[in-house]
Design an enzyme around this catalytic site. Sequence first.
Site, PDB file in Angstrom:
ATOM      1  CD  GLU A   1     -31.298  -5.379 -24.404  1.00 17.65           C
ATOM      2  OE1 GLU A   1     -31.129  -4.185 -24.692  1.00 17.65           O
ATOM      3  OE2 GLU A   1     -30.398  -6.091 -23.924  1.00 17.65           O
TER       4      GLU A   1
ATOM      5  CE1 TYR B   1     -29.970 -37.478 -31.618  1.00 20.18           C
ATOM      6  CE2 TYR B   1     -31.093 -35.428 -31.074  1.00 20.18           C
ATOM      7  CZ  TYR B   1     -30.085 -36.348 -30.836  1.00 20.18           C
ATOM      8  OH  TYR B   1     -29.201 -36.128 -29.833  1.00 20.18           O
TER       9      TYR B   1
ATOM     10  CG  ASP C   1     -29.740  -2.658 -21.583  1.00 20.06           C
ATOM     11  OD1 ASP C   1     -30.730  -2.144 -21.022  1.00 20.06           O
ATOM     12  OD2 ASP C   1     -29.230  -3.741 -21.252  1.00 20.06           O
TER      13      ASP C   1
END
Lengths: 541, 364
Positions: free
Chosen positions: B194, B94, B245
């Site tokens: 995780e 910006y 996982d």
Amino acid sequence: MADDDIFKQFKEHSIAEFFKKNRQMLGFSGKVRSMTIIVHEIVTNSLDACEEAGVLPDLFVQVEELDKEKEHYRLTIKDNGPGIPKSHLGKALGQMLAGTKFHRYIQQRGQQGIGAAACTMFSYLTTGQPTKAISCHKGRKITASIGIDFKQNKPVLDVVEEADALNETGLSFISEFKDVRYERSNYGVYEYLRRTALANPHCAITLIEPNNERTVFPRSVQVNPARPSEIKPHPLGIGTHDLLEFARHNKESRRLSSFLQETFSRVSAGKIDELRSLLPDMDLNKNPQDMTWEEAEAMVKAFASVKWIAPATDSLVPIGREQVEISFRNIFNPEVLVVTERSPKVYRGGIPFMVEVGIAYGGGVAAAGKKGEVMRFANRVPLLFDSGGCAITETIKTMDWKRYDVKDFEEEPIAVLVNLISVHVPYTSAGKQAVSPEEDVMDEIKFAIMEASRGVQKYLSGKRKAHEIANKKKVVSRYIQQLSGDMASLTGEKKAEIEKALTKIIEDKYAQDEMEAEETAEKDPEPDTGIGKTDEGGEEE
Amino acid sequence: MSDAANTKLQAMGKQMVEQVRKGEGPTFETVLRTRSNTIFDEGIGCLRTGDKKEVRKFLSVAQARTFMQTVAIAAKSRQFLKENLHTSIRGLFYQLKFTLGEDIDEDLFTEQAESNALIEDLEVALKIKREDLNLTTDRKGFVAGPMTIMDRFGGDDTLIDLEKQGRSGWSIPSDVDNGMEIKELGADYVLVVEKDALWQRLNEDKFWKKENCLLITPKGQSTRGTRRLLRKLADKKLPIYCLMDCDAWGWYIYWTIKTGSMNLAYLGRDFAVPEAKFLGVTMSDIKEFDFLDKLTIKAKDVDVKRAEEMLGYPWINRYADWVRELKMVLKTRKKIEQDALQGQRLTFVGEYINKKIKNKEWLS
């Protein structure tokens, strides 16, 4: 008596029938086409008359729609020519095959003409009305109606009014037609006149269409073209029928041998001997009037075996490069314009001809929405019809336009003018709207178009390159401000100084590129077209 | 403020000004950031960019705009450094989203994607991190455990005790290098889990206190800040154990921590932790713990595909244990989530971790 009546009946019948049956052959096929052909006949007569009298042609053409459903129109064509004397008025406008151009071997528009009389007849046959003519000739103004006596193939002239013409001069042709249609298409009157104006920059044409829209095609050249000189025909340009016609009309010569020498160019005593040895069974001392079709045929065949000196080519008068340029600028105002100026060539071994090509690209062509426009002309007369079988169209179609930086001919703002000039234009048919694919003619058309295309290409490639360089410069230059500011902010140096130096670097870099681009454009070699020099005619033997 | 970064930015500008003074178009050199110039450094054990260089030029139609934009980012970053203010890469966008001039119908930047890519370019060219340019990224990871940190920020020096962060933990900032200092570090190892859900479970158990470790969750893929923190902790010789996982996504998160990603290969070792170990969950666990067998899920195509890909990566297939694991995935077509470890008892997870670490049952 009864036999005579039948004969008369037959005769009356035959001329109308002849006309009806041969309408197609004379060009009156299709309603739009018929309308254009009528305008063509009258306009060419007017242009020829004006030029012959040394007057800059000023034509007025008006088409009025009298009855839309019945396709009934009134056509008015007015010129500023010398007019026609009362004594000739009927003959000129009401008798077929009575023109002044018959048997004249000269490059002119009317060569192919069926004449104004056919128009008068067409009018009479479709409306039953006579044609009105107003002729101002040598101070007399004659207003007349012209009908046709089919029994005798003779005009019926009815003088309505005769008065002093004051300063007026010229002929007005006012005639009504049915079975025709006005359309502003590629085959219509508007397009015909637009192209006529293009190929005849010395004339001014005003057109008023049925919807009252007025279009003026202004004069852009203030001098009439040179009159082509009348020349004797060359043996190689003669067909069997022509030869017989010449022989029948011959009055001076009593022997075939002298007739040949008198009538045709390049026929010397030596050549007669050659012909004699080629035609051992023919009596060259016989009266030319007695020449049979078979003999004429054999003679034409023999002509082809003799080695002739090529005919003189000074009888050909092109529109001229300068004139085409002025005309093109006037009508199109294109961005690029290339017009060729080439020497005359011969085809069929002996018929002189010349090809003029003008290519306009971009600018007004684009503004007019024209894309891949092909404008064919023969002796300055626009050829609007039968483009399919025309040598000119065919040549343009088979051109490899990409080689000339024209990516898609059909989609680019390009207009090609091809004017074929000859005392004997090889038309494909009696309709005289297409040039037959004579090899010599096609080659010359091709070379002329290639020559003009190279000019266009040079411009386009130069332009493209300049455009690219300018674009590059623009792309880079627009960031100078921002970049200089950021470089200054990174280093604490002065922005103005960096900006100035950076601007100079860019100026120098692209100026160099431009110079290099120009050099390459100039080095672009003109490939040899491989056409031989014109076989200029030598002196008479 | 990073003096090194400031110096590098200045040097970049100086070189360009010199070029312009000599009548040359400005340029800067950078390292080619293509897949072909991304290599696995066996010595270090991470992905990094190769040696192929390229020169960016202003006097090139194709490069002029990005060149100008890159320099604009450099100048703006230097301004941030001077003012000692931080902003996000969106904030930077910006700051640089303005028209190039009244007569130029073009903005300096029109999309953030443009500036994001060029920030990476600048990091490569100057061999600095965006964090050094006072550019922040979003935070995501959390830590709890025996460590104190001095945070010099906004004019205040704040000592933060990571044992006193309650249920939410300490949020890892985007920059752990500048104005951030590890004061005391009492942990024996680092445990990375995780998922936030598991982190909260273990935090409730005060697992970090019982085991004297730092408990970290990246909450999925690790942010740059989390990876930098792990790197710094590894540099302090703490073992880094990861519990993910047993599926494509979990493996990917682990390998990004360990070797770095292709995308950030130019940052090399600074963002890689080759020392990290994979505690679980593994395919072998399913055999070992009976209850897990009932809690497996059918492997999705993406998991299988990822397993096949990983078998092809030289930095993975050099580990026999990983090859064995991956082959088992391909054979059984099963996967298992770390949450399954709570299937029997909520407190089983802690036991599981302790057993694994104690017996050194991990994958490389």
